[in-house]
Design a protein around this motif. Sequence first.
Motif, PDB file in Angstrom:
ATOM      1  N   LEU A 114      35.521-118.258 -57.628  1.00 20.82           N
ATOM      2  CA  LEU A 114      34.565-117.636 -56.718  1.00 20.82           C
ATOM      3  C   LEU A 114      33.178-117.599 -57.370  1.00 20.82           C
ATOM      4  N   PHE A 115      33.150-117.116 -58.616  1.00 18.27           N
ATOM      5  CA  PHE A 115      31.877-117.022 -59.323  1.00 18.27           C
ATOM      6  C   PHE A 115      31.365-118.417 -59.661  1.00 18.27           C
ATOM      7  N   GLY A 116      32.261-119.241 -60.197  1.00 17.08           N
ATOM      8  CA  GLY A 116      31.853-120.551 -60.666  1.00 17.08           C
ATOM      9  C   GLY A 116      31.305-121.414 -59.544  1.00 17.08           C
ATOM     10  N   TYR A 117      32.028-121.481 -58.429  1.00 21.29           N
ATOM     11  CA  TYR A 117      31.599-122.341 -57.323  1.00 21.29           C
ATOM     12  C   TYR A 117      30.260-121.872 -56.772  1.00 21.29           C
ATOM     13  N   THR A 118      30.137-120.545 -56.564  1.00 24.56           N
ATOM     14  CA  THR A 118      28.875-120.028 -56.047  1.00 24.56           C
ATOM     15  C   THR A 118      27.735-120.340 -57.013  1.00 24.56           C
ATOM     16  N   LEU A 119      28.025-120.189 -58.310  1.00 19.68           N
ATOM     17  CA  LEU A 119      26.981-120.422 -59.312  1.00 19.68           C
ATOM     18  C   LEU A 119      26.576-121.895 -59.326  1.00 19.68           C
ATOM     19  N   VAL A 120      27.563-122.778 -59.299  1.00 20.70           N
ATOM     20  CA  VAL A 120      27.260-124.213 -59.354  1.00 20.70           C
ATOM     21  C   VAL A 120      26.472-124.620 -58.114  1.00 20.70           C
ATOM     22  N   GLU A 121      26.932-124.191 -56.959  1.00 23.12           N
ATOM     23  CA  GLU A 121      26.234-124.557 -55.723  1.00 23.12           C
ATOM     24  C   GLU A 121      24.852-123.900 -55.661  1.00 23.12           C
ATOM     25  N   GLY A 122      24.801-122.637 -56.134  1.00 25.15           N
ATOM     26  CA  GLY A 122      23.548-121.901 -56.052  1.00 25.15           C
ATOM     27  C   GLY A 122      22.520-122.385 -57.052  1.00 25.15           C
ATOM     28  N   ALA A 123      23.001-122.990 -58.154  1.00 27.04           N
ATOM     29  CA  ALA A 123      22.078-123.419 -59.210  1.00 27.04           C
ATOM     30  C   ALA A 123      21.083-124.447 -58.678  1.00 27.04           C
ATOM     31  N   LYS A 124      21.512-125.238 -57.666  1.00 26.91           N
ATOM     32  CA  LYS A 124      20.608-126.246 -57.109  1.00 26.91           C
ATOM     33  C   LYS A 124      19.332-125.604 -56.585  1.00 26.91           C
ATOM     34  N   ALA A 125      19.483-124.435 -55.932  1.00 21.96           N
ATOM     35  CA  ALA A 125      18.303-123.757 -55.410  1.00 21.96           C
ATOM     36  C   ALA A 125      17.642-122.900 -56.478  1.00 21.96           C
ATOM     37  N   LEU A 126      18.466-122.303 -57.343  1.00 22.09           N
ATOM     38  CA  LEU A 126      17.909-121.366 -58.327  1.00 22.09           C
ATOM     39  C   LEU A 126      17.114-122.087 -59.405  1.00 22.09           C
ATOM     40  N   ARG A 127      17.352-123.393 -59.545  1.00 22.50           N
ATOM     41  CA  ARG A 127      16.672-124.130 -60.592  1.00 22.50           C
ATOM     42  C   ARG A 127      15.163-124.136 -60.352  1.00 22.50           C
ATOM     43  N   HIS A 128      14.782-124.067 -59.079  1.00 25.68           N
ATOM     44  CA  HIS A 128      13.358-124.042 -58.749  1.00 25.68           C
ATOM     45  C   HIS A 128      12.884-122.605 -58.684  1.00 25.68           C
ATOM     46  N   LEU A 129      11.900-122.277 -59.513  1.00 23.11           N
ATOM     47  CA  LEU A 129      11.507-120.885 -59.654  1.00 23.11           C
ATOM     48  C   LEU A 129      10.924-120.303 -58.368  1.00 23.11           C
ATOM     49  N   ASN A 130      10.450-121.221 -57.480  1.00 24.32           N
ATOM     50  CA  ASN A 130       9.879-120.701 -56.238  1.00 24.32           C
ATOM     51  C   ASN A 130      10.928-119.962 -55.405  1.00 24.32           C
ATOM     52  N   PHE A 131      12.196-120.168 -55.721  1.00 23.93           N
ATOM     53  CA  PHE A 131      13.250-119.468 -54.982  1.00 23.93           C
ATOM     54  C   PHE A 131      13.119-117.959 -55.145  1.00 23.93           C
ATOM     55  N   PHE A 132      12.582-117.540 -56.294  1.00 23.67           N
ATOM     56  CA  PHE A 132      12.471-116.102 -56.544  1.00 23.67           C
ATOM     57  C   PHE A 132      11.153-115.533 -56.040  1.00 23.67           C
ATOM     58  N   THR A 133      10.170-116.397 -55.814  1.00 24.76           N
ATOM     59  CA  THR A 133       8.848-115.871 -55.516  1.00 24.76           C
ATOM     60  C   THR A 133       8.363-116.203 -54.112  1.00 24.76           C
ATOM     61  N   HIS A 134       9.057-117.095 -53.410  1.00 27.03           N
ATOM     62  CA  HIS A 134       8.599-117.478 -52.074  1.00 27.03           C
ATOM     63  C   HIS A 134       9.482-116.872 -50.999  1.00 27.03           C
ATOM     64  N   THR A 135       8.936-116.861 -49.781  1.00 23.28           N
ATOM     65  CA  THR A 135       9.764-116.514 -48.637  1.00 23.28           C
ATOM     66  C   THR A 135      10.017-117.793 -47.853  1.00 23.28           C
ATOM     67  N   MET A 136      10.746-117.669 -46.756  1.00 23.52           N
ATOM     68  CA  MET A 136      11.061-118.856 -45.975  1.00 23.52           C
ATOM     69  C   MET A 136       9.999-119.162 -44.928  1.00 23.52           C
ATOM     70  N   SER A 137       8.869-118.391 -44.944  1.00 21.43           N
ATOM     71  CA  SER A 137       7.939-118.515 -43.833  1.00 21.43           C
ATOM     72  C   SER A 137       7.295-119.893 -43.758  1.00 21.43           C
ATOM     73  N   LEU A 138       7.133-120.545 -44.906  1.00 20.76           N
ATOM     74  CA  LEU A 138       6.480-121.855 -44.883  1.00 20.76           C
ATOM     75  C   LEU A 138       7.481-122.986 -45.037  1.00 20.76           C
ATOM     76  N   ALA A 139       8.745-122.667 -45.061  1.00 18.85           N
ATOM     77  CA  ALA A 139       9.753-123.698 -45.290  1.00 18.85           C
ATOM     78  C   ALA A 139      10.544-123.941 -44.022  1.00 18.85           C
ATOM     79  N   GLY A 140      10.484-125.147 -43.532  1.00 23.02           N
ATOM     80  CA  GLY A 140      11.277-125.507 -42.370  1.00 23.02           C
ATOM     81  C   GLY A 140      12.652-125.981 -42.802  1.00 23.02           C
ATOM     82  N   PRO A 141      13.492-126.331 -41.827  1.00 21.66           N
ATOM     83  CA  PRO A 141      14.860-126.764 -42.161  1.00 21.66           C
ATOM     84  C   PRO A 141      14.887-128.012 -43.021  1.00 21.66           C
TER      85      PRO A 141
END
Lengths: 412, 356
Positions: A114-141
């Motif tokens: 549970l932890f490992g899969y979420t971490l591995v899949e989530g790392a793709k987004a977490l690798r980019h620091l903007n994930f922590f500092t941006h909102t989705m307002s300027l990001a489309g699908p």
Amino acid sequence: MTTVAQRPTPPSVPVVTPRPRLVSKVPLRSVSTEALGSLVASATAAIALVWVLYSRILPFHGTLGFWICTYLTFLALFGAVSGLQFGRRVVVDRVMTAVATTGGVIVVVVLVDLFGYTLVEGAKALRHLNFFTHTMSLAGPLSPLTKGGALAAAVGSLEQLGIATAISVPLGLLAALYMAEIGGRLAYVVRIVVDAMTALPSVVAGLFVLSLYIVTLRFPASGFAAALAISVMMLPIVTRAAEVIIRLVPNSLREAGYAMGSSQWRVVWNVVLPTARSGLTTAVVLGMARGIGETSPVLLTAGFTQELNVNPLSGQQVSLPLYIYTYVRFPQHTEIDRAFGAGVLLMLIVLVLFVTARILGGAAPGEVTKRQRRAMARATSRARSRATESATETRLEHSQRQHAVITGEEAS
Amino acid sequence: MGIELPDATAGAVSDLPAFDVATVPTTGAVGGVLPTTEPERPLTLKVPVAPADRVFRGLLTGGGLVVLIVMLLIAVFLAIRATQAIHLAGFKFFTTQSWLPGSNHFGILAVLPDGIFIALIALFTAVPIAMSTALFISEYAPAALKRPLITVVDLMAAVPSIIYGIWGAYFLQARIIHPIRFLALHFGWIPFLKVRTGDFPSSYTSSTAIAGFVVGIMIVPITTALSREVFSQAPVGEREGAYALGSTRWGMIRSVVLPYARGGAIGATMLGFGRAMGETIVVALIVSPKFVFNFHVLEGSGISISSLIALRYGDSDQISLSALMAAGLVLFVITLIINSLASVVINRSRSSAQTS
């Protein structure tokens, strides 16, 4: 008692015998080399056999099926190997040991997975620091992962959790104290109702707030509505847990307090609550860990926004569970990756709360840390110096006061 | 934690008497103020409740009342809101399968049985795992492993349901379709394992069985924690007795631990069932909703009351909401009954075990 062996009655022993030396020949709770050997051998044989049959000869594929087949083969082999040397009882015992151990292994594997899969899949987004500092307002699908993030969701989650805690914890503690310290017939009713409410499905709590606060009272969907729904879920948890812990405080401590002439609120404030402190903190923190992960109440009440909304009272507000639920259902891979990234954040918060609860909950009722002990020593010395100052009182005054305390003319 | 804290109220302390009547024996009375004529009879002193205490007791009572009122309000409000839809639909509410509140054609005959199927599959998954884990922790695990394992189970209980949901929908679903296909192809002659939609990968996903399986993993912690508690309470004397009679460890467990813990384990299972009935997000993420009762559990469709609410809450007109409320009320009543039965079973078993 079918499994208990029927042993032949031992031959009668002479009455006077030299006392035998007590040398324990029975290995208690230890694993013999033979058992370990059969275990390893059966496991290896099972993996090898199933590999040959499953993935080479028979038309099967899939990892899960492989391990299920391996497990069943292992059990059969382990039983057979044991059956070569021992009787039915020992074979059954060994196989059941293996089965019981499986449960423990499955639980650990599931949690790690549970932890490992979420971490591995989530790392793709977490690798980019903007994930922590941006909102989705300027990001489309179709935006890449270098755009957009979960800032709004994290802020919303923490705010909603804060409000829900501020509502449910004081209320829950008061109710728990009422049930444990005052009691009576009404307290019995409260306990039954609180117990019943622990059965309340979370989605129904959300439906209640949706229907009362949003539809009937015509407030818009907001972070506050979500916080209300979360506190409806947290309230019975906190109340029940706190009551159990307050009841664990030994009655003799309360009686000692009363014997000193304290009033009830003094006893509760200075004896009961400090004694139960670590347990109460654990109850609160675990309630919070539960509250922050609640998805369905939030889904029904918070609305959804891609913007950062720091004001929970007005406007719709997104939170981490809602963010995950929304984006994981998008068909685009980037959105699903973002959802998993938010999942990692959520798990991280839960983990921090859980570890905090573990650390705080380590102390049993009445156990004090070094810092608390120093504080207590300081308080005692202060009290002692006050006492020496007031020792100039005459003996008559002193006895009068004592008398007054006992007869209750002077309430502290 | 205990996910649910164990019922420590069983051995609860008796409530303290209100501090208004205290009895002081005359022997050893302070200061010679008290009469010394009859040393045997205790003297009753009236101590008035201090104003601060009165305020304090009022505050606590107020807190208790607020909690009581909030909780009652939920039940009452739910019931009142639901009556509109139930009035409109009448008894058909329990005999209709589809969910079209707009055209007054809605009922729970599809969502309720489907939800019960999901919960039953969850039990079939959870009970073997939970019981063996509980046995392992309480009977087999070496002392050094016990506490970490208990922590693991507690942590599993603390993981949010949405995480189980995305894990189930993306990790598990892709891997479990092979065993499911195997079952459907080779055991399809068993009626409820049949898949009628053809041998395509998409026929095996989004099914009641997968949702039930993930929900089952979710209810493992609560069932494990409660069962472990009961297993570990089995009396030491009887355990030693079984060993002294030459029993193996499994023999001891079968003849001492399991009979002792039967009631508690059944209660824990029922609590897990109640939890599974109320689980929303996992079901909403995995199943593809279809308002026809479908007992072919491996087929790709299903629905439950809670996931119905999560999927349809956006229908904001009065009747739709009221219909959802009615469904929610049914769910709440069912979980309430299950939980009450569970606590009765647990209480009865424990007390009977302690008196015998």
